[in-house]
Design an enzyme around this catalytic site. Structure first.
Site, PDB file in Angstrom:
ATOM      1  N   ASP A  74       0.240  -1.271   0.030  1.00  0.00           N
ATOM      2  CA  ASP A  74       0.030   0.131   0.009  1.00  0.00           C
ATOM      3  C   ASP A  74       1.284   1.044  -0.068  1.00  0.00           C
ATOM      4  OD1 ASP A  74      -1.537  -1.683   0.044  1.00  0.00           O
ATOM      5  OD2 ASP A  74      -2.972  -0.644   2.056  1.00  0.00           O
ATOM      6  N   HIS A 219       3.885  -2.089   3.350  1.00  0.00           N
ATOM      7  CA  HIS A 219       3.656  -0.555   3.323  1.00  0.00           C
ATOM      8  C   HIS A 219       4.805  -0.235   2.103  1.00  0.00           C
ATOM      9  CE1 HIS A 219       0.212  -1.015   6.129  1.00  0.00           C
ATOM     10  NE2 HIS A 219      -0.244   0.514   4.896  1.00  0.00           N
TER      11      HIS A 219
END
Length: 250
Positions: A74, A219
């Site tokens: 992400d 992430h």
């Protein structure tokens, strides 16, 4: 992950409207029998209104009992950390799903094209990473549509997956993503790497929680992701040695 389908309703049956039997003969001259009345015409029915497609609930796990997991990244693309993640994925032959923030993607179009060229899926993570629950419907649509436009321009096709920032889904966000041709994806393994708790803790959380069908959240953007990269370097070979494979759901 099954879409609901709606069957068509049958039209109501219409009576024949045939006339009753003729009256018995009388002493008066017989009347010329009248033909049976024609059947009443069927009522004209208005066309059925289209039934809206069912809005999908977020997908949190893969429908698999095999040792198959989905790795998702992400908040990128990030010019420093995303290339490092791509190098690791290339090393181990892993395909992943990158949930990209639109404004980051617009700043790094070459990196977006590189992600797509290496066989990974580009997915929508909004334009500015807001809390979608606090936005109007028009604002939500703008966040999603602008991002999809950028990703389609880079990859030549629109994204098919959407993830709400923080997993904060709202009815408006789910409906809008469906209108734009995307399905919502959550996750089942969250090592909270965004908080930078340490490489060892990120690694341990993934290895303890992963199971067949897991969707793993990591992430590659939104801050210093050196711990995440170190954790990927540590746990990916362990999962591969344990017989796990990786997929990027379509």
């Amino acid at each position: 992950m099954t879409l609901l389908t709606v069957g068509a309703c049958g039209a109501p049956l219409v009576g024949s409207g045939d006339a009753g039997p003729a009256s018995p003969a009388s002493s008066t001259p017989a009347a010329v029998p009248s033909p049976s009345a024609a059947p009443e015409p069927a009522p004209v029915l208005s066309p059925a209104k289209p039934v809206p497609r069912a809005v999908d609930d977020p997908v949190y796990e893969l429908p698999s009992t095999d040792k198959l997991v989905a790795l998702t990244l992400d908040d990128g693309p990030d010019p420093t950390h995303t290339p490092a993640v791509l190098a690791l994925l290339r090393k181990y032959g892993i395909r992943a799903t990158f949930f990209l923030v639109g404004e980051n993607a617009a700043d790094q179009p070459g990196l977006v094209r590189e992600i797509a060229a290496e066989g990974h899926h580009l997915a929508n993570h909004t334009w500015t990473h807001p809390d979608l629950r606090r936005l109007s419907e028009a604002q939500v649509r703008d966040e999603l549509a602008r991002t999809s436009d950028v990703l389609q321009a880079a990859a030549g096709k629109p994204p098919t997956w959407f993830r709400a920032p923080g997993g904060d889904w709202s009815p408006v966000a789910l409906r809008t993503s469906s209108d734009l041709g995307m399905r919502p994806m959550g996750w089942s393994v969250d090592p909270r790497d965004w908080a930078r708790p340490g490489t060892s803790l990120i690694t341990d959380r993934v290895l303890k929680a992963v199971r067949p069908g897991s969707i793993v959240l990591n992430h590659d953007g939104g801050g210093d992701r050196s711990q995440t990269i170190a954790a990927l370097r540590a746990y990916l070979p362990v999962l591969i040695d344990d017989g796990y494979g990786f997929t990027a759901p379509r």
